[in-house]
Design a protein around this motif. Sequence first.
Motif, PDB file in Angstrom:
ATOM      1  N   THR A 172      10.830  10.936  -8.242  1.00 35.47           N
ATOM      2  CA  THR A 172       9.457  10.819  -8.746  1.00 35.47           C
ATOM      3  C   THR A 172       9.309   9.669  -9.728  1.00 35.47           C
ATOM      4  OG1 THR A 172       9.086  13.191  -8.462  1.00 35.47           O
ATOM      5  CG2 THR A 172       7.595  12.025  -9.955  1.00 35.47           C
ATOM      6  N   ASN A 173      10.317   9.432 -10.528  1.00 31.71           N
ATOM      7  CA  ASN A 173      10.226   8.418 -11.578  1.00 31.71           C
ATOM      8  C   ASN A 173      10.903   7.101 -11.228  1.00 31.71           C
ATOM      9  OD1 ASN A 173       8.942   9.928 -13.999  1.00 31.71           O
ATOM     10  ND2 ASN A 173      10.502  11.344 -13.233  1.00 31.71           N
ATOM     11  N   ARG A 225       6.559   7.467  -6.003  1.00 29.50           N
ATOM     12  CA  ARG A 225       5.325   7.386  -6.781  1.00 29.50           C
ATOM     13  C   ARG A 225       5.133   6.016  -7.444  1.00 29.50           C
ATOM     14  NH1 ARG A 225       4.648  10.856  -3.985  1.00 29.50           N
ATOM     15  NH2 ARG A 225       4.021  13.020  -4.341  1.00 29.50           N
ATOM     16  N   ARG A 226       6.157   5.225  -7.533  1.00 34.47           N
ATOM     17  CA  ARG A 226       6.072   3.899  -8.160  1.00 34.47           C
ATOM     18  C   ARG A 226       6.598   2.872  -7.167  1.00 34.47           C
ATOM     19  NH1 ARG A 226       8.976   5.352 -13.964  1.00 34.47           N
ATOM     20  NH2 ARG A 226       7.173   6.293 -15.001  1.00 34.47           N
ATOM     21  N   GLN A 278      -3.297   2.854  -2.806  1.00 31.11           N
ATOM     22  CA  GLN A 278      -3.316   3.251  -4.210  1.00 31.11           C
ATOM     23  C   GLN A 278      -4.478   4.197  -4.483  1.00 31.11           C
ATOM     24  OE1 GLN A 278      -1.611   2.476  -7.534  1.00 31.11           O
ATOM     25  NE2 GLN A 278      -2.934   4.253  -7.678  1.00 31.11           N
ATOM     26  N   ALA A 282      -3.994   8.180  -5.632  1.00 33.09           N
ATOM     27  CA  ALA A 282      -4.068   8.154  -7.095  1.00 33.09           C
ATOM     28  C   ALA A 282      -3.881   9.542  -7.698  1.00 33.09           C
ATOM     29  CB  ALA A 282      -5.398   7.556  -7.538  1.00 33.09           C
ATOM     30  N   LYS A 283      -4.397  10.567  -7.028  1.00 33.52           N
ATOM     31  CA  LYS A 283      -4.309  11.925  -7.575  1.00 33.52           C
ATOM     32  C   LYS A 283      -2.869  12.410  -7.676  1.00 33.52           C
ATOM     33  CE  LYS A 283      -8.906  13.595  -6.280  1.00 33.52           C
ATOM     34  NZ  LYS A 283      -9.672  14.619  -5.513  1.00 33.52           N
ATOM     35  N   SER A 284      -2.004  11.857  -6.845  1.00 27.12           N
ATOM     36  CA  SER A 284      -0.594  12.263  -6.880  1.00 27.12           C
ATOM     37  C   SER A 284       0.172  11.554  -7.994  1.00 27.12           C
ATOM     38  CB  SER A 284       0.074  11.964  -5.538  1.00 27.12           C
ATOM     39  OG  SER A 284       0.180  10.558  -5.328  1.00 27.12           O
ATOM     40  N   GLY A 285      -0.515  10.645  -8.699  1.00 21.82           N
ATOM     41  CA  GLY A 285       0.145   9.885  -9.755  1.00 21.82           C
ATOM     42  C   GLY A 285       0.814   8.628  -9.248  1.00 21.82           C
ATOM     43  N   SER A 286       0.545   8.247  -8.014  1.00 19.91           N
ATOM     44  CA  SER A 286       1.184   7.065  -7.427  1.00 19.91           C
ATOM     45  C   SER A 286       0.640   5.780  -8.027  1.00 19.91           C
ATOM     46  CB  SER A 286       0.959   7.038  -5.909  1.00 19.91           C
ATOM     47  OG  SER A 286       1.544   8.158  -5.294  1.00 19.91           O
ATOM     48  N   ARG A 287       1.520   4.808  -8.183  1.00 19.24           N
ATOM     49  CA  ARG A 287       1.140   3.457  -8.586  1.00 19.24           C
ATOM     50  C   ARG A 287       1.751   2.504  -7.584  1.00 19.24           C
ATOM     51  NH1 ARG A 287      -0.267   1.998 -14.139  1.00 19.24           N
ATOM     52  NH2 ARG A 287      -1.187   3.830 -15.104  1.00 19.24           N
ATOM     53  N   ASN A 370       4.216   2.092 -15.548  1.00 16.33           N
ATOM     54  CA  ASN A 370       3.345   2.647 -16.582  1.00 16.33           C
ATOM     55  C   ASN A 370       3.927   2.531 -17.973  1.00 16.33           C
ATOM     56  OD1 ASN A 370       1.043   3.856 -17.585  1.00 16.33           O
ATOM     57  ND2 ASN A 370       1.812   5.942 -17.283  1.00 16.33           N
TER      58      ASN A 370
END
Length: 371
Positions: A172-173, A225-226, A278, A282-287, A370
């Motif tokens: 995720t990170n 997510r990134r 994107q 966006a709701k999933s926190g993806s960038r 982020n």
Amino acid sequence: MGFITRQSTCDLLNKISLVLLLHLFIFVSESRADKNAGDNSVPAIFVFGDSTSDPGNNNFIGTSFKSNFPPYGKDFTNHTATGRFTNGLLANDFIARYVGVKDYVPPYLDPSLDIKELATGVSFASAGSGFDPLTPTISNVISLSKQLEYFKEYKRKLEAGIGKEKTKHVITNALFIVCAGTNDFIVNYYTLPIRRRSYDLQAYMDFLLKQVHQFMEDLIDGGARRIGVPGMTPIGCLPIVITLYSSNPITNRTCIESLSSVAKDYNIKLQKELYSLQLCNAKSGSRIAYLDSYTLMQDIVTNSSKFGFKVADRGCCGTGIIEAAFICNRGSVLCSNTSNYVYWDSIHPTERVYRLAVEAFRPTLDFIINR
């Protein structure tokens, strides 16, 4: 009554909000441009793509498209030819250092990797690959879909080693880099005009972007997510392309602008596709962000002296106009000073160019992670 699909909803949202999102992205990126690396919030880096991202996966498969022999790796630690198609580090090694993960991104297929090395990220990239499923079959290399399969296999290994919760945190990170496309055009569409029999240029771009979209959706479904996606460089400036398409490849070593414009047009479409992805995720926190390789490389090639380069129209290895992979080998004559050259061989940049690219990417990388 028609069904409202995920894709159709995203297309509608994209039409409404694309311009707003683009301006927001530019604002956020510029506002972060002067920040230093800061505290590390990235536990791992994962890389997918082609020879610009392959640190040696092709060493472990049955293909002739390898670079695990001198003079490749001339400026790497201990002058080791790792399988990277350059004289030293790749851009992803510099990215890994910038985000504070590790010094080198290793190839996933290296059987010597322990769980600690795996946990901080690997590259699944394969030299010669592309978004078009046909492209990797030409060089018998690892397709993007197979790279995704390896990523799923990787997650199972990591879960067995550190547990599901820690694995989820890593994925995720983590920072994901996806870099491909050049081989689809240079090898598949132009040099071996396989796809040209079925697609005109714009149709082929649209076909590739569908592959990009599906790959990115699968990656996001897998937990990413990134994500950073470099655009194509001005492919008309590659020494091998100049050699193949110049009216006189010995005396006229200027870029083939018609081919560079193909990359430029593709990049415009790619950016729109990424902004759409994107928005929809966006709701999933993806960038998800575009990394502008084209502008920097165009500047380096056309204004090479500004960056301290002396030669931009041929590579350091051999004549520099045709040599790459096994044609650039132990018997090849090398330039006297690699740092003077934009290209290492007839296709791939030198380590110094990759370093400059990552310096240019930093504001966008900061946006993605982020910070």
